[in-house]
Every structure is written in C-alpha cells, then in structure tokens.
Write a protein that holds these residues in place. Structure first.
Motif, short mmCIF file in Angstrom:
data_model
loop_
_atom_site.label_atom_id
_atom_site.label_comp_id
_atom_site.label_asym_id
_atom_site.label_seq_id
_atom_site.Cartn_x
_atom_site.Cartn_y
_atom_site.Cartn_z
N ARG A 108 3.29 1.81 3.31
CA ARG A 108 3.00 3.17 3.60
C ARG A 108 3.78 3.46 4.80
NH1 ARG A 108 -1.88 6.04 1.22
NH2 ARG A 108 -1.34 4.80 -0.17
N SER A 167 2.93 4.48 -1.47
CA SER A 167 2.38 5.58 -2.39
C SER A 167 2.41 5.01 -3.82
CB SER A 167 2.97 6.80 -2.40
OG SER A 167 4.43 6.79 -2.87
N ILE A 168 3.64 4.24 -4.23
CA ILE A 168 3.51 3.95 -5.79
C ILE A 168 2.90 2.75 -5.82
CG2 ILE A 168 5.76 2.75 -5.82
CD1 ILE A 168 6.37 4.13 -8.47
N CYS A 169 2.95 1.84 -5.07
CA CYS A 169 2.26 0.44 -5.68
C CYS A 169 0.74 0.51 -5.36
CB CYS A 169 2.70 -0.59 -4.49
SG CYS A 169 4.31 -1.43 -4.68
N SER A 170 0.25 1.31 -4.57
CA SER A 170 -1.17 1.73 -4.55
C SER A 170 -1.78 2.34 -5.74
CB SER A 170 -1.79 2.51 -3.31
OG SER A 170 -1.21 3.62 -3.09
N LYS A 171 -1.08 3.20 -6.29
CA LYS A 171 -1.62 3.85 -7.79
C LYS A 171 -1.11 2.88 -8.84
CE LYS A 171 -0.55 8.52 -6.21
NZ LYS A 171 -1.93 9.02 -6.18
N ARG A 172 -0.07 2.01 -8.60
CA ARG A 172 0.21 1.23 -9.89
C ARG A 172 -0.78 -0.04 -9.76
NH1 ARG A 172 6.14 0.38 -9.47
NH2 ARG A 172 5.42 -1.02 -7.85
N ASN A 209 0.78 -1.25 0.02
CA ASN A 209 0.06 -0.02 0.07
C ASN A 209 0.76 1.36 -0.09
OD1 ASN A 209 0.99 0.35 2.67
ND2 ASN A 209 -1.14 0.16 3.55
#
Length: 115
Positions: free
Chosen positions: A113, A29-34, A27
């Motif tokens: 996160r 910042s990058i993984c949740s958006k990706r 979760n």
C-alpha cells in the motif's frame, strides 16, 4: 517439488516447481481485496496446463504486473512481472495449489500500500 494448481472451476490449470519456504501477504489495494497468499518463483518454473488464451489479464497503476485469472470463474491464479534485475517472475496464488497446508508455511507481510 512440483505443485499442481487450478482455478475454482478447474478450467485453467498449471504446475509450478520449487520449494515453498514462505508466503507473502501484501496489503496493496488489489491483494487486500483478493486475499491471496503469494509464492514468488522465477517465471520459468511455472508451466501452464491450459492454453494461455483461456486466462484473462488485469493491470492497474503502473501496468507492470499482469494479474492473471480464469475467464470463467474469475479466480486469480498468478501474476507476472519482472524484478529490478530484469528476471521474469511469477507470483503464484498459493490458495490455488493442491495439497498444500497453508497453516504450516510462514507468512511475511509486505506493505504494498505504501508503494
């Protein structure tokens, strides 16, 4: 088992060897958006089928993980970094693997996160 993977446009390809026993949903910042589901393997188990210069790299925060993606279609195929022991690891985006039924693989949640 050897899995084949690629980006959306097929410009970059790879193969990775191993057994997928679980995937990681992070979760941060990058993984949740990706929205990727990650399979971690020693880097030596990943073999690029296209020249590395065909990939772009993104780093952020501590710049220790190299997020690799196709320079043409933008799909994140894998990331590279090292674990505390110094071993080189790859985080494969399992959504880029051919013939894998992701619904049949257990998913572990990771609270990136909070790092």
């Amino acid at each position: 088992m050897i899995y084949l993977g690629s980006c959306h446009c097929g410009h970059t390809g790879f193969e990775v060897e191993g057994d997928i026993d679980h995937l990681v949903e992070c979760n941060c910042s990058i993984c949740s958006k990706r929205g990727s589901l990650l399979w971690f393997v020693p880097r030596r188990q990943l073999r690029l089928l296209t020249p590395e210069q065909e990939l772009s790299t993104y780093t952020f925060h501590t710049h220790k993980i190299r997020h690799r993606f196709c320079a043409h279609c933008g799909i994140h195929t894998y990331g590279e970094g090292t674990v505390a022991s110094g071993e080189a690891m790859a985080a494969i985006n399992a959504r880029c693997l051919e013939g894998v039924d992701l619904s049949q693989i257990p998913i572990r949640r990771f609270d990136g996160r909070s790092l």
